[in-house]
Enzyme design. Structure first.
Site, PDB file in Angstrom:
ATOM      1  CB  THR A 143      -0.945  -0.005   1.222  1.00  0.00           C
ATOM      2  OG1 THR A 143      -1.784  -1.156   1.119  1.00  0.00           O
ATOM      3  CG2 THR A 143      -1.795   1.251   1.289  1.00  0.00           C
ATOM      4  CG  ASN A 159      -6.492  -8.083  -5.733  1.00  0.00           C
ATOM      5  OD1 ASN A 159      -6.266  -7.448  -6.762  1.00  0.00           O
ATOM      6  ND2 ASN A 159      -7.369  -7.676  -4.846  1.00  0.00           N
ATOM      7  CD  GLN A 200      -2.658 -11.322  -4.517  1.00  0.00           C
ATOM      8  OE1 GLN A 200      -2.344 -12.507  -4.368  1.00  0.00           O
ATOM      9  NE2 GLN A 200      -3.207 -10.617  -3.550  1.00  0.00           N
ATOM     10  CB  ALA A 227       7.101  -9.930   3.016  1.00  0.00           C
ATOM     11  CG  HIS A 228       1.057  -9.703   3.845  1.00  0.00           C
ATOM     12  ND1 HIS A 228      -0.285  -9.957   3.857  1.00  0.00           N
ATOM     13  CD2 HIS A 228       1.198  -8.517   3.209  1.00  0.00           C
ATOM     14  CE1 HIS A 228      -0.936  -8.958   3.285  1.00  0.00           C
ATOM     15  NE2 HIS A 228      -0.054  -8.067   2.881  1.00  0.00           N
ATOM     16  CB  THR A 272      14.372   2.953  12.041  1.00  0.00           C
ATOM     17  OG1 THR A 272      14.672   4.214  12.629  1.00  0.00           O
ATOM     18  CG2 THR A 272      15.424   1.929  12.413  1.00  0.00           C
ATOM     19  CB  CYS A 310      -8.972  -4.141   0.622  1.00  0.00           C
ATOM     20  SG  CYS A 310      -7.305  -4.662   0.849  1.00  0.00           S
TER      21      CYS A 310
HETATM   22  N1  PLP Z   1      -1.802  -4.832  -4.357  1.00  0.00           N
HETATM   23  C1  PLP Z   1      -2.430  -5.997  -4.466  1.00  0.00           C
HETATM   24  C2  PLP Z   1      -2.618  -6.609  -5.814  1.00  0.00           C
HETATM   25  C3  PLP Z   1      -2.913  -6.659  -3.327  1.00  0.00           C
HETATM   26  O1  PLP Z   1      -3.545  -7.831  -3.457  1.00  0.00           O
HETATM   27  C4  PLP Z   1      -2.713  -6.054  -2.066  1.00  0.00           C
HETATM   28  C5  PLP Z   1      -3.242  -6.693  -0.842  1.00  0.00           C
HETATM   29  O2  PLP Z   1      -4.297  -7.289  -0.846  1.00  0.00           O
HETATM   30  C6  PLP Z   1      -2.045  -4.818  -1.997  1.00  0.00           C
HETATM   31  C7  PLP Z   1      -1.597  -4.241  -3.172  1.00  0.00           C
HETATM   32  C8  PLP Z   1      -1.799  -4.120  -0.707  1.00  0.00           C
HETATM   33  O3  PLP Z   1      -0.854  -4.805   0.067  1.00  0.00           O
HETATM   34  P1  PLP Z   1      -0.663  -4.484   1.619  1.00  0.00           P
HETATM   35  O4  PLP Z   1      -2.009  -4.613   2.256  1.00  0.00           O
HETATM   36  O5  PLP Z   1       0.291  -5.485   2.075  1.00  0.00           O
HETATM   37  O6  PLP Z   1      -0.155  -3.117   1.751  1.00  0.00           O
END
Ligand code: PLP
Length: 378
Positions: free
Chosen positions: A70, A147, A175, A195-196, A232, A321
């Site tokens: 994000t 996504n 993705q 990373a997640h 940091t 989201c």
């Molecule tokens: N971009 C895509 C295609 C995503 O699927 C996501 C998370 O769902 C994001 C951006 C945002 O990632 P984060 O929530 O780790 O900031």
């Protein structure tokens, strides 16, 4: 619970946890500090940057660590808002994640043009090719894979045509990474990742920028990341990100995802057969091996979700989201699905820990839930 929501976030891998713990215990300094304790942190970050650059195929100096995608995506839009003159357009695909879509709308408003997608959920390359012969936007943004539907975008082709017209090209590879090999992404001018989504921790991501670019930072303050992102650096999460990506790149190089794609195909065949009237969004398009975006034959989305939850399956209604939003998914709307149809969608996204038996169990559970929903209606 059997977990089918990898596209929202993936379980943290053992290796990533171990890397995080080892770094937290052993690397105690601030990477900007002048002493040897700080130097150790700085060296660890530099080493991780080089490894990530190797996977992407770019220079380590062009990678900036961020708190996630994000932030990275917002940084790209913020940068172009400062860099472009007031008339230059920005083009983004109709299916971008809200953190690209909303920041682009915020910064560019009437200068923002939407690249349409086909019913299969792929960007319209004819549109892009035609429009570029006429106009030179200041930036083109096309995500690598979606996504919600898992539909793979022709980012290499879009990059090539943008290079031909010398238009900067940005891909959100959130993705894609960990599900497909990272190789080649570094050729895009701007690339973002988190990373997640590939087995690393939450709250760490990156932004790759073009060589020698003067990025306007989003966060101001310290001179970390060569003055391109203040704050940091989180050494432990950076090393953990790398540990996860290294594992995934190794597994992808061995082609393990090809077998996983077969399990997903089998699941879809059963789904379409047992749930008459269901549809898979983007079915005919190239898709990530882990994602199924399916329109249920009948019944409210949230009812399906809670029944599956009770049956022990964690699935989602689309993007995490947008859960709870009244409006239909902007991705399905862009693909031409009517609002009522888009409200029937469920997203199943498996991953590297998902087994063939898990996909089979999900198919069975769906058939059972369908029986209940249908019975309740009759
Ligand atoms: N971009 C895509 C295609 C995503 O699927 C996501 C998370 O769902 C994001 C951006 C945002 O990632 P984060 O929530 O780790 O900031």
């Amino acid at each position: 619970m059997i977990y089918f929501d990898y596209n929202a976030t993936a379980p943290v891998m053992r290796e990533a946890r171990e890397a995080w713990l080892a770094a937290t215990e052993n690397i105690r300094g601030n990477a900007s500090s002048p002493h040897r304790v700080g130097g150790a942190a700085s060296t660890a970050i530099t080493d991780a940057r080089e490894k990530l650059a190797h996977f992407l195929g770019c220079h380590a100096a062009d990678i900036i660590w961020t708190s996630g995608a994000t932030e990275a995506n917002n940084t790209v839009m913020h940068h172009f808002a400062r860099a472009l003159d007031a008339k230059t357009e920005v083009w983004i695909s109709a299916i971008e994640h809200p953190c690209v879509m909303e920041s682009a709308q915020h910064y560019f408003q009437k200068r923002l043009k939407i690249i349409p997608v086909t019913h299969g959920g792929v960007i319209d390359m004819d549109w892009l090719t035609m429009e570029l012969t006429d106009t030179r936007p200041g930036l083109v943004a096309v995500m690598a894979a979606n996504n919600e539907t898992g539909v793979i975008q022709p980012w290499r082709e879009a990059l090539a045509i943008c290079q031909q017209y010398e238009v900067p090209f940005f891909t959100d590879a959130v993705q894609w990474l960990g599900k497909m090999p990272a190789k080649g992404l570094g050729e895009c001018d701007f690339v973002t990742g988190a990373a997640h989504k590939f087995g690393g921790p939450r709250g760490i991501g990156f932004l790759k920028v073009p060589p020698k670019s003067h990025l306007t930072p989003l966060l101001l303050g310290g001179k970390q990341e060569k003055g391109r992102r203040a704050g940091t650096e989180n050494v432990a999460t950076i090393l953990s990100l790398l540990a996860a990506l290294e594992i995934r790149e190794k597994q992808l190089a061995q082609g393990e995802h090809k077998t996983r794609a077969i399990w997903r195909e089998k699941f879809e065949i059963i789904l379409l057969e047992h749930l008459r009237g269901s549809t898979v969004a983007g079915a005919g398009s190239p898709r990530l091996w882990n994602t199924v975006s399916a329109l249920m034959p009948e019944g409210a989305q949230l009812r399906w979700l809670s029944k599956l939850d009770n049956a022990g399956f964690a699935v989602s209604t689309g993007s995490a989201c947008t859960t709870g939003k009244e409006e239909p998914s902007h991705v399905l709307s862009a693909m031409g699905f009517k609002a009522a149809d888009a409200h029937r969608v469920l997203r199943f996204s498996g991953g590297w820990e998902t087994t063939e038996a898990d996909w089979d169990a999900l198919a069975k559970a769906l058939a059972k839930v369908y029986g209940e929903v249908h019975h309740a209606k009759a």
